[in-house]
Design a protein around this motif. Structure first.
Motif, PDB file in Angstrom:
ATOM      1  N   CYS A 268      -0.042 -29.044  16.576  1.00 50.89           N
ATOM      2  CA  CYS A 268      -0.276 -28.973  15.136  1.00 50.89           C
ATOM      3  C   CYS A 268      -1.314 -27.894  14.879  1.00 50.89           C
ATOM      4  CB  CYS A 268      -0.787 -30.333  14.634  1.00 50.89           C
ATOM      5  SG  CYS A 268      -1.167 -30.327  12.869  1.00 50.89           S
ATOM      6  N   GLU A 269      -0.998 -27.009  13.948  1.00 46.48           N
ATOM      7  CA  GLU A 269      -1.894 -25.908  13.592  1.00 46.48           C
ATOM      8  C   GLU A 269      -1.826 -25.714  12.085  1.00 46.48           C
ATOM      9  OE1 GLU A 269      -1.632 -21.233  14.469  1.00 46.48           O
ATOM     10  OE2 GLU A 269      -1.792 -22.503  16.247  1.00 46.48           O
ATOM     11  N   THR A 270      -2.933 -25.364  11.473  1.00 47.38           N
ATOM     12  CA  THR A 270      -2.924 -25.084  10.038  1.00 47.38           C
ATOM     13  C   THR A 270      -2.618 -23.606   9.832  1.00 47.38           C
ATOM     14  OG1 THR A 270      -4.483 -26.859   9.609  1.00 47.38           O
ATOM     15  CG2 THR A 270      -4.255 -25.187   7.896  1.00 47.38           C
TER      16      THR A 270
ATOM     17  N   SER B 249       4.238 -29.818   4.101  1.00 46.87           N
ATOM     18  CA  SER B 249       3.831 -29.510   2.736  1.00 46.87           C
ATOM     19  C   SER B 249       3.626 -30.789   1.918  1.00 46.87           C
ATOM     20  CB  SER B 249       4.908 -28.645   2.071  1.00 46.87           C
ATOM     21  OG  SER B 249       4.653 -28.510   0.709  1.00 46.87           O
ATOM     22  N   ALA B 250       2.460 -30.900   1.298  1.00 45.45           N
ATOM     23  CA  ALA B 250       2.160 -32.074   0.469  1.00 45.45           C
ATOM     24  C   ALA B 250       3.130 -32.186  -0.701  1.00 45.45           C
ATOM     25  CB  ALA B 250       0.719 -31.999  -0.042  1.00 45.45           C
TER      26      ALA B 250
ATOM     27  N   PRO C  95      -0.340 -35.055   5.127  1.00 47.06           N
ATOM     28  CA  PRO C  95       0.311 -34.002   5.916  1.00 47.06           C
ATOM     29  C   PRO C  95      -0.383 -33.722   7.257  1.00 47.06           C
ATOM     30  CG  PRO C  95       0.150 -33.328   3.634  1.00 47.06           C
ATOM     31  CD  PRO C  95      -0.641 -34.590   3.764  1.00 47.06           C
ATOM     32  N   GLN C  96      -1.707 -33.661   7.263  1.00 42.98           N
ATOM     33  CA  GLN C  96      -2.440 -33.356   8.496  1.00 42.98           C
ATOM     34  C   GLN C  96      -2.247 -34.472   9.522  1.00 42.98           C
ATOM     35  OE1 GLN C  96      -4.115 -30.432   9.170  1.00 42.98           O
ATOM     36  NE2 GLN C  96      -4.326 -31.210  11.251  1.00 42.98           N
ATOM     37  N   GLU C  97      -2.337 -35.710   9.092  1.00 38.04           N
ATOM     38  CA  GLU C  97      -2.143 -36.834  10.012  1.00 38.04           C
ATOM     39  C   GLU C  97      -0.726 -36.851  10.579  1.00 38.04           C
ATOM     40  OE1 GLU C  97      -3.270 -40.532   8.179  1.00 38.04           O
ATOM     41  OE2 GLU C  97      -5.346 -39.884   7.909  1.00 38.04           O
ATOM     42  N   LEU C  98       0.275 -36.613   9.720  1.00 36.15           N
ATOM     43  CA  LEU C  98       1.656 -36.580  10.201  1.00 36.15           C
ATOM     44  C   LEU C  98       1.844 -35.472  11.239  1.00 36.15           C
ATOM     45  CD1 LEU C  98       3.729 -37.287   6.984  1.00 36.15           C
ATOM     46  CD2 LEU C  98       3.637 -38.704   9.036  1.00 36.15           C
TER      47      LEU C  98
ATOM     48  N   ASP D 240      14.589 -32.166   5.122  1.00 34.36           N
ATOM     49  CA  ASP D 240      15.072 -30.854   4.664  1.00 34.36           C
ATOM     50  C   ASP D 240      13.916 -29.990   4.162  1.00 34.36           C
ATOM     51  OD1 ASP D 240      17.670 -31.553   5.274  1.00 34.36           O
ATOM     52  OD2 ASP D 240      18.275 -31.900   3.195  1.00 34.36           O
ATOM     53  N   GLY D 241      12.929 -30.614   3.497  1.00 28.63           N
ATOM     54  CA  GLY D 241      11.819 -29.877   2.914  1.00 28.63           C
ATOM     55  C   GLY D 241      10.776 -29.403   3.899  1.00 28.63           C
ATOM     56  N   ILE D 242      10.555 -30.152   4.990  1.00 32.54           N
ATOM     57  CA  ILE D 242       9.520 -29.756   5.947  1.00 32.54           C
ATOM     58  C   ILE D 242      10.077 -28.906   7.085  1.00 32.54           C
ATOM     59  CG2 ILE D 242       8.031 -31.724   5.423  1.00 32.54           C
ATOM     60  CD1 ILE D 242       8.971 -33.018   8.066  1.00 32.54           C
ATOM     61  N   LEU D 243      11.369 -28.971   7.313  1.00 29.65           N
ATOM     62  CA  LEU D 243      11.998 -28.253   8.422  1.00 29.65           C
ATOM     63  C   LEU D 243      12.007 -26.748   8.153  1.00 29.65           C
ATOM     64  CD1 LEU D 243      13.512 -28.859  11.091  1.00 29.65           C
ATOM     65  CD2 LEU D 243      15.611 -28.932   9.754  1.00 29.65           C
ATOM     66  N   ASN D 244      11.698 -25.967   9.176  1.00 30.28           N
ATOM     67  CA  ASN D 244      11.770 -24.516   9.070  1.00 30.28           C
ATOM     68  C   ASN D 244      13.136 -24.158   8.481  1.00 30.28           C
ATOM     69  OD1 ASN D 244      12.525 -21.771   9.841  1.00 30.28           O
ATOM     70  ND2 ASN D 244      10.710 -21.773  11.138  1.00 30.28           N
ATOM     71  N   SER D 245      13.152 -23.333   7.445  1.00 27.59           N
ATOM     72  CA  SER D 245      14.388 -23.049   6.716  1.00 27.59           C
ATOM     73  C   SER D 245      15.474 -22.461   7.607  1.00 27.59           C
ATOM     74  CB  SER D 245      14.112 -22.126   5.530  1.00 27.59           C
ATOM     75  OG  SER D 245      13.587 -20.890   5.981  1.00 27.59           O
ATOM     76  N   ARG D 246      15.109 -21.782   8.676  1.00 31.81           N
ATOM     77  CA  ARG D 246      16.118 -21.224   9.584  1.00 31.81           C
ATOM     78  C   ARG D 246      16.861 -22.316  10.348  1.00 31.81           C
ATOM     79  NH1 ARG D 246      14.289 -15.714  12.373  1.00 31.81           N
ATOM     80  NH2 ARG D 246      13.900 -14.537  10.486  1.00 31.81           N
ATOM     81  N   LEU D 247      16.210 -23.484  10.497  1.00 27.11           N
ATOM     82  CA  LEU D 247      16.851 -24.591  11.209  1.00 27.11           C
ATOM     83  C   LEU D 247      17.675 -25.456  10.274  1.00 27.11           C
ATOM     84  CD1 LEU D 247      13.913 -25.723  13.477  1.00 27.11           C
ATOM     85  CD2 LEU D 247      15.927 -24.402  14.119  1.00 27.11           C
ATOM     86  N   ASN D 248      17.618 -25.170   9.005  1.00 28.58           N
ATOM     87  CA  ASN D 248      18.259 -26.006   7.990  1.00 28.58           C
ATOM     88  C   ASN D 248      19.462 -25.287   7.397  1.00 28.58           C
ATOM     89  OD1 ASN D 248      18.540 -28.274   6.474  1.00 28.58           O
ATOM     90  ND2 ASN D 248      16.754 -27.931   5.196  1.00 28.58           N
ATOM     91  N   GLN D 249      20.176 -24.552   8.240  1.00 31.71           N
ATOM     92  CA  GLN D 249      21.297 -23.749   7.758  1.00 31.71           C
ATOM     93  C   GLN D 249      22.583 -24.075   8.512  1.00 31.71           C
ATOM     94  OE1 GLN D 249      20.197 -19.673   8.338  1.00 31.71           O
ATOM     95  NE2 GLN D 249      18.378 -19.824   7.063  1.00 31.71           N
ATOM     96  N   GLY D 250      23.671 -23.799   7.855  1.00 33.06           N
ATOM     97  CA  GLY D 250      24.995 -23.842   8.476  1.00 33.06           C
ATOM     98  C   GLY D 250      25.321 -25.127   9.189  1.00 33.06           C
TER      99      GLY D 250
END
Length: 178
Positions: free
Chosen positions: A35-37, A63-64, A73-76, A141-151
């Motif tokens: 985990c990194e900010t 993202s909150a 978010p930080q704890e998760l 869907d909202g927290i996943l890197n958008s490149r992994l949420n395609q096709g």
């Protein structure tokens, strides 16, 4: 040595050559998740080291705005990152949603279709008023890197749960541009 995380756009140029050369990570690859900010957002970051080179990319952006107000978010990020590292030690990961103990949950399946269970839960939300998985699907869907949420990486199952292919080889190709 403190390595600086590069954005997927910056990483794509250098890593594309590495990924083309390396392809799927070998058994000698070292996979770390932390985990990194980044830009003020807690972020789960994948690091793959092989042959003296280390490449990194974001998997989850906590993202909150996407998470329910009751979630931190930080704890998760801090709780989920070591669980993902453990799952990646088995080399293949599918991020999935399902119900565990009646709660909508996000899980790390290590076999496609194995489903969510107590041993692979990354985090759970409180059930919504409909009792379905719509909210947890939106959160993933909202927290996943958008490149992994395609096709074809995302599959919606008949019970309303979903599954995203987040295997290391796929991450190298999509996040790192290889």
């Amino acid at each position: 040595m403190n390595q600086k995380l590069l954005s997927p756009v910056c990483v794509a140029a250098g890593v594309g050559l590495w990924a083309a050369f390396v392809g799927q990570p070998s058994a000698a690859s070292q996979i770390k998740v932390r985990c990194e900010t980044i830009n003020g957002t807690p972020t789960t970051v994948l690091s793959v080291s092989e042959g003296g080179q280390t490449k990194e990319g974001a998997i989850l952006h906590w993202s909150a705005e996407v998470l329910p107000p009751s979630e931190n978010p930080q704890e998760l990020c801090q709780q989920v990152s070591p669980k993902l590292e453990s799952a990646y030690s088995q080399n293949e990961v599918y991020l999935a949603t399902g119900k565990v103990d009646g709660k909508p949950s996000v899980c790390a399946e290590t076999t496609s279709g194995s489903g969510c269970n107590r041993s692979n839960v990354l985090f759970s939300l409180e059930p919504n008023e409909n009792g379905d998985l719509s909210e947890v699907n939106k959160v993933l869907d909202g927290i996943l890197n958008s490149r992994l949420n395609q096709g074809e990486s995302k599959v919606v199952r008949g019970d309303g749960s979903s599954r995203h292919d987040a295997g290391v080889g796929r991450l190298i190709r999509l996040i790192f541009g290889g």
